[in-house]
Design a protein around this motif. Structure first.
Motif, mmCIF file in Angstrom:
data_model
loop_
_atom_site.group_PDB
_atom_site.id
_atom_site.type_symbol
_atom_site.label_atom_id
_atom_site.label_comp_id
_atom_site.label_asym_id
_atom_site.label_seq_id
_atom_site.Cartn_x
_atom_site.Cartn_y
_atom_site.Cartn_z
ATOM 1 N N ASP A 135 0.855 -1.177 0.000
ATOM 2 C CA ASP A 135 0.000 0.000 0.000
ATOM 3 C C ASP A 135 0.895 1.233 0.000
ATOM 4 N N LYS A 163 -8.886 -6.644 -8.536
ATOM 5 C CA LYS A 163 -10.225 -6.351 -9.051
ATOM 6 C C LYS A 163 -10.219 -6.470 -10.573
ATOM 7 N N GLU A 202 -11.798 0.802 -2.747
ATOM 8 C CA GLU A 202 -12.989 0.642 -1.934
ATOM 9 C C GLU A 202 -13.089 -0.786 -1.403
ATOM 10 N N ARG A 203 -13.634 -0.914 -0.211
ATOM 11 C CA ARG A 203 -13.733 -2.243 0.426
ATOM 12 C C ARG A 203 -15.104 -2.864 0.185
#
Length: 395
Positions: A206, A308, A394-395
């Motif tokens: 991150d 994703k 986004e989670r």
């Protein structure tokens, strides 16, 4: 044009006016074009070094916006995988190369001969990486690099592992733990002979966390001239601050290409100004796509990193067409739909130049139309970059 932007490059505007007054329009256009060409040609070479197994290759991949498991990524492993300097071009900006250097202090690479063996002069600056501790080898290497007037930065990688271990302890406090880790490594370097060391703590997974943003900010502030712009354009779009820096750099570019458009527009060749405007618009719009990571290659790398689907990230682009749809016809249609050729901005700029060299409305309108349409496109690109970033994390 708002007051902030009209004042952003008064020097360039004054130089252009002076050139007009002296009849040096071709010289002015050539100077601006030379600056833009230099931006295209300028290379940036970043050297990553340190002990074997410290995480050098992972940092190389992170700076290129890639994971460790893609086809073009630098090889990683628990043993020394780098036997000689390996250059990894940025996948979107090939003029930026991240170099994975052999581990310092091994039997093959002694400190005394290391810099010569790895081709010291090839690199703009060095990053020394450690995952456990910085050693006397690192300090000695830094001393030799500084003697040769090159910048050097210390990076402590694999911070996630340390924090996860510390988090199991009672009364864990992340901020206090980070402070303790930083003080330990700075003290470790000072004992090895390094004065006032700066250590950046980063997470491989991150880049928006801990000291990676500060590292980039430091690199930017200490790089000179065009190399600073090249770094900003190529670095990953991982935070709101990185998007803001890229936006500022693109605003500078917009001014330069708009001034070039103006200079060309003042050249009395029928049809030349419009042709130049369209070519400038197409190229600059496509460059913006890449700078903000909205091209397909960048989106695929980001999708791979965050786990994703590519289509999910691509769906967040709502304000601008895909890169393949930015064509000469697209720009022509955009110009036809706009009223830029008759806006107050155009008139104001034209009147600003008229006292110098009579009627120069063609040049002023070229400047204003190029500036306004690119500024509008940049606003939309920034919105979509923010949309993609939000969708990715986004989670």
């Amino acid at each position: 044009m708002d007051n902030t932007q009209s004042k952003q490059f008064p020097k360039e505007l004054d130089e252009l006016k002076d050139a007009l007054a002296k009849g040096n329009i071709p010289d002015s256009a050539a100077k601006i074009k030379e600056e833009l060409d230099l931006l295209e040609r300028t290379t940036l070479n970043i050297a990553i070094t340190g002990l074997s197994g410290a995480g050098k290759s992972s940092l190389v991949n992170a700076l290129r916006g890639m994971t460790d498991y893609e086809e073009r990524s630098a090889k990683t492993g628990v043993t020394e995988t780098t036997k000689h300097p390996m250059g990894y071009p940025h996948p979107v900006f090939p003029n930026v190369t991240i170099w994975d250097l052999p581990g310092i202090g091994t039997s093959m690479f002694k400190v005394e001969k290391y810099l010569k063996q790895v081709g010291f002069d090839n690199y703009d600056f060095f990053i020394i990486v450690a995952s456990d501790r910085f050693t006397v080898h690192d300090s000695r290497l830094a001393h030799e690099i500084k003697k040769l007037n090159k910048k050097i930065y210390y990076v402590r990688t694999k911070l996630d592992v340390s924090l996860n271990s510390e988090a199991r302890k009672p009364n864990f406090n992340e901020m206090q733990t980070l402070k303790r880790i930083r003080e330990y490594y700075c003290g470790n370097l000072e004992k090895a002979g390094e004065s006032s060391p700066r250590v950046f703590l980063i997470s491989r997974w991150d880049l928006s966390k801990y000291d990676f943003p500060l590292l980039l900010q430091t690199l930017e502030s200490e790089l000179e001239g065009i190399k600073k712009e090249v770094l900003i354009m190529a670095m990953p779009t991982f935070s709101k601050e990185s998007i803001r820096k890229k936006q500022q750099t693109m605003e500078s570019l917009i001014w330069k290409v708009s001034l070039l458009s103006c200079a060309v527009g003042l050249t009395p060749v029928p049809g030349l100004s419009l042709a130049c405007d369209i070519a400038i618009l197409v190229k600059t719009m496509k460059d913006m796509y890449k700078v903000f990571g909205l091209d397909d290659d960048s989106l695929r790398m980001l999708a791979h990193h965050v786990g994703k689907p590519f289509d999910e990230l691509h769906s967040a682009i709502k304000n601008i067409p895909s890169g393949g749809e930015i064509t000469i016809q697209f720009v022509r249609d955009s110009l036809k739909k706009s009223l830029l050729w008759g806006t107050l901005t155009v008139v104001e700029l034209a009147l600003d130049f008229v006292p110098i060299v009579g009627s120069v409305f063609g040049g002023a309108s070229s400047l204003a139309s190029t500036y306004c349409i690119l500024k509008s496109f940049l606003r939309d690109v920034v919105k979509d970059a923010e949309n993609v970033r939000a969708k990715a994390f986004e989670r």
